[in-house]
Write an enzyme that holds these catalytic residues in place. Structure first.
Site, PDB file in Angstrom:
ATOM      1  N   GLU A 115      -3.728  -9.654   3.608  1.00 21.41           N
ATOM      2  CA  GLU A 115      -4.477  -9.300   5.015  1.00 21.41           C
ATOM      3  C   GLU A 115      -5.633 -10.118   5.042  1.00 21.41           C
ATOM      4  O   GLU A 115      -5.841 -10.546   6.179  1.00 21.41           O
ATOM      5  CB  GLU A 115      -4.920  -8.054   4.695  1.00 21.41           C
ATOM      6  CG  GLU A 115      -3.947  -6.630   5.066  1.00 21.41           C
ATOM      7  CD  GLU A 115      -3.342  -6.182   3.722  1.00 21.41           C
ATOM      8  OE1 GLU A 115      -3.439  -7.211   2.936  1.00 21.41           O
ATOM      9  OE2 GLU A 115      -2.659  -5.388   3.812  1.00 21.41           O
ATOM     10  N   GLU A 174       0.652  -1.175   0.054  1.00 18.78           N
ATOM     11  CA  GLU A 174       0.050  -0.105   0.076  1.00 18.78           C
ATOM     12  C   GLU A 174       0.930   1.240   0.070  1.00 18.78           C
ATOM     13  O   GLU A 174       0.513   2.352  -0.621  1.00 18.78           O
ATOM     14  CB  GLU A 174      -1.030   0.149   1.161  1.00 18.78           C
ATOM     15  CG  GLU A 174      -1.944  -1.186   1.131  1.00 18.78           C
ATOM     16  CD  GLU A 174      -2.793  -1.416   2.441  1.00 18.78           C
ATOM     17  OE1 GLU A 174      -2.274  -1.433   3.260  1.00 18.78           O
ATOM     18  OE2 GLU A 174      -4.200  -0.897   2.213  1.00 18.78           O
TER      19      GLU A 174
END
Ligand code: 3HC
Ligand code: NAI
Length: 694
Positions: free
Chosen positions: A124, A104
């Site tokens: 995740e 990210e």
């Protein structure tokens, strides 16, 4: 600036380096360091900035050890927002494993260059979460919707080359230093006069609305009841119709919800438990291991040899005669073919490995110079003791002698040698070239450096090591025996094997105990029971229904029927009235049990045995038991393992259940004193994990 992030100039380029071992995770210090660096870049006259990392990897994600604690500012989405808002280009230079929050951060940069060999992913969901720092909103803008859905909802990693193909990165650089590759890329941008290119300014991909239900159904099926992948899917889709800031708010709300879920707690427990288990229990320096011997080239010997070869070890495999050695060599070559097909090995590496690292021999004399031997002959004490006595005579002083025994007394095997300090158990699981669990069984006399060598070897072979003490079946098979017995008792008490399998698969196991039984072959258990008949305690309740099935010729899948019937229409088996009739005739009629009752008994037996194993010191930590069940026995990962599950379910409830079952069957249901103590004092297994790791 914090110690974790430095700022330097290389000519016209600002170089921001994260240096926070071991994996540059985004701790509060790293986040703060990045903010300070971006502020400095804003005030500086550098024409571009490179964001790179020292050590083995670019940022491998958020700092998982901070999860579950109150968030510390600055929050990651804000940090990434600052990077993206820079007025001059920021290039992320990637290497190692660019995962989760690390990817990210890279998506917040304006350009991305990765060294060849870099792996990228948003894992995740494997932690019960979704990307919480813009990943669900920025990734689809770069790769399109379908690829983003695939990557985010599966959590899988991709190579730098695949990332390039998806448009996720701009350049793959060959080898070398990541910061240097970033500087070269930044100079390129400056030369071409390129300005910042924020991903959030790219248009959201178009959504094929009629195709959405099918895509969602696919994600739901793969999620197997876990909430994170579907929530991620909905967040991606929901965000695409919104401006980025609103999409980010949607993502944050989902992230906060999932952070509070029991699945997240269980998956993160599993992550840390398997790493804590794999840490050597001693500081002793491992002995060097380059050449190993494998004795016995059957199912296990072949898998162990294949796994050792893939780890770069030199392997000599011993069989009883040349024909058996040849068969074993062919089996190993076939396994390595499979590894090539799965993309784990190149065809050239396979050829080289088999030609240069591998040989077979008949007779143990070929093992005189090896560093370590793994014995995998028949499971019989006299055979193993004879092999160990010979190894003791043949192997050089200091060589480690390991056995793959599943149940036998390691101390008795060690006593067949003059060097019990060099003897250890290495209990691999079948198929050993695939299964990641390795129980390292430490005997009374095992030297510390032999134990540390075993842990180092496990790491090298990509296995998850768990230390076990010596007892019948060690950690895993001893637990299995307890909960299998509870399943058999449920059938003796009127449940059908199909009820039991449904209850257990409903809990999240891939297969129920009777499906597993059919797969393994019911004749093995039958032979084992005949061996134990003479010594059986009269209070035991053996599964006579299983004997009746075998006596009727129902041996499992291999005979077309066991508990289930297998044919062309039902290759994975279907309930069979004939089997049911045999089972019903073998037991007095009883009212049966519902799924909750079956599950409660199965889990109580598992947890109770786990508590005994802990109390006896066979396992060092509750998390070690969890790691064994997760990696060797198909325990559903999103429930964290039996001991973690027990804490969440309530130890008091389990102890109470066991006390009530014991009224009918006091022989089987003997409450573990540790479980009783914890239940009565409001304690939890997790408290023991902490005490040990503190
Ligand atoms: N946070 C905190 N510690 C971490 C960590 C993380 N993200 N990743 C690894 N570690 C620690 C491990 O606990 C271990 O500590 P130990 O030595 O004390 O046991 C040490 O780093 C080394 O890890 P490994 O033994 O696993 O080393 P490997 O080289 O085998 O693997 C890895 C490295 C591939 C990075 C692997 O550790 C890994 O997969 N880590 C998790 C990555 C991940 O899931 N990232 C996403 C996090 S969630 C997130 O980013 C949310 C965001 O969207 C907001
Ligand atoms: P197997 O029967 O498939 O193989 C044993 C091999 O050892 C045979 O090929 C045999 O020819 C060879 N052998 C026997 N005596 C020998 C000797 N003196 N010298 C050289 N070779 C000899 O058995 P399997 O399943 O591979 O099991 C081996 C060991 O691994 C056993 O101790 C078993 O308990 C253990 N184990 C088995 C698991 C499984 O799922 N099969 C799982 C974990 C451990």
């Amino acid at each position: 600036m914090t110690d974790a992030v430095s700022y330097a100039r290389n000519g016209e380029i600002a170089v921001i380096t994260v240096d926070s071992p071991p994996v540059n995770a985004l701790s509060a210090a790293v986040r703060q360091g990045l903010v300070t660096a971006m502020e400095r870049f804003a005030a500086d006259d550098a024409q571009a900035a490179v964001l790179c990392c020292a050590g083995r990897t670019f940022i491998a994600g958020a700092d998982i050890s901070e999860f579950g604690k109150p968030p510390q500012p600055p929050l990651l989405p804000e940090v990434i927002g600052l990077i993206e808002a820079a007025s001059r280009p920021v290039i992320a230079a990637l290497h190692g494993t660019v995962l989760g929050g690390g990817l990210e951060v890279a998506l917040g940069a304006h350009g991305r260059v990765a060294l060849a060999g870099t792996r990228l992913g948003l894992p995740e969901v494997t932690l019960g979460l979704l990307p919480g720092a813009g990943g669900t909103q920025r990734l689809p803008r770069l790769t399109g919707l379908e690829s983003a859905v695939d990557l985010i909802t599966s959590g899988r990693q991709i190579s730098a080359e695949d990332a390039l193909g998806l448009g996720l990165i701009d350049t793959v650089a060959e080898g070398g230093d990541p910061c240097a590759a970033g500087i070269a890329e930044a100079r390129h941008w400056i030369a071409e006069g390129r300005g910042p290119r924020p991903v959030s300014a790219l248009p959201a991909p178009a959504i094929d609305v009629p195709a959405l239900p099918a895509l969602r159904a696919k994600v739901e099926k793969a999620a197997k009841g876990q909430p994170a992948p579907l929530r991620a899917f909905d967040t991606i889709i929901g965000g695409m119709a919104l401006p980025l800031a609103e999409g980010m708010a949607l993502e944050r709300a989902a992230f906060v919800d999932l952070m509070a879920s029991p699945e997240r707690a269980a998956l993160i427990h599993a992550f840390f438990a398997e790493r804590a288990a794999a840490r050597p229990p001693t500081d002793a320096k491992p002995r060097p291991v380059a050449r190993i011997g494998v004795v016995g080239g059957g199912t296990m010997g072949q898998g162990i040899a294949a796994s050792a070869l893939s780890a770069g070890l030199d392997v000599t495999l011993i069989e009883r005669d040349p024909a058996a050695a040849d068969r074993a060599a062919k089996g190993i070559a076939a396994m390595q073919d499979g590894a090539v097909k799965r993309g784990k090995l190149t065809a050239a590496a396979r050829e080289r490995m088999l030609a240069e690292q591998f040989r077979t021999a008949a007779g143990l004399d070929a093992l005189s110079e090896v560093d370590l031997v793994i014995e995998a002959v028949f499971e019989a004490m006299d055979v193993k003791r004879a092999v160990f006595a010979d190894l003791d005579r043949i192997c050089r002083p200091g060589a480690i002698l390991a056995t793959n025994t599943s149940y036998l007394d390691l101390n008795a095997i060690a006593a067949a040698t003059s060097r019990p300090q060099d003897v250890i158990g290495l209990h691999f699981f079948s198929p050993a070239n695939v299964m990641r669990l390795l129980e390292i069984v430490v005997a009374d006399a095992t030297a510390e450096d032999v134990t540390s060598t075993a842990f180092a070897l496990a790491k090298r072979m990509g296995k998850i090591a768990v230390r076990s003490g010596v007892c019948d079946g060690f950690i895993g098979n001893r637990m299995l025996s307890a909960y299998r017995t509870a399943a058999d008792h449920a059938v003796l008490d009127g449940a059908s094997p199909y009820d039991v399998d449904r209850a257990i698969t409903g809990f999240g196991f891939a297969m129920g105990p009777y499906q597993v039984g059919d797969l393994a072959g019911l004749d093995i258990g039958y032979a084992n029971r005949r061996r134990l008949d003479a010594s059986r305690d009269p209070r035991e309740r053996p599964p006579i229904f299983a004997d009746r099935l075998v006596e009727a010729g129902r041996l499992g899948r291999k005979s077309g029927g066991g508990y289930y019937r297998y044919d062309a229409e039902a290759p994975n088996g279907r309930p069979d009235p004939e089997a049911e009739a045999i089972i019903d005739a073998s037991r007095p009629p009883k009212p049966g049990l519902d799924a909750d009752q079956i599950r409660a008994r199965y889990m109580a037996a598992m947890v109770n045995e786990g508590a005994k194993i802990l109390d006896e010191g066979i396992a060092a930590r509750p998390g070690d038991i969890d790691a064994v069940l997760l990696h060797g026995y198909g325990f559903p990962r999103h429930k964290g393992g039996p001991m973690h599950w027990a804490d969440a379910y309530g130890l008091e409830r389990i102890a109470q259940d066991i006390r009530s079952y014991a009224q009918d069957d006091p022989y089987f249901w003997q409450l573990s004193p540790l479980l009783a103590r914890l239940a009565d004092s409001g304690g939890r297994f997790a408290d023991l994990d902490r005490k040990d790791t503190a």
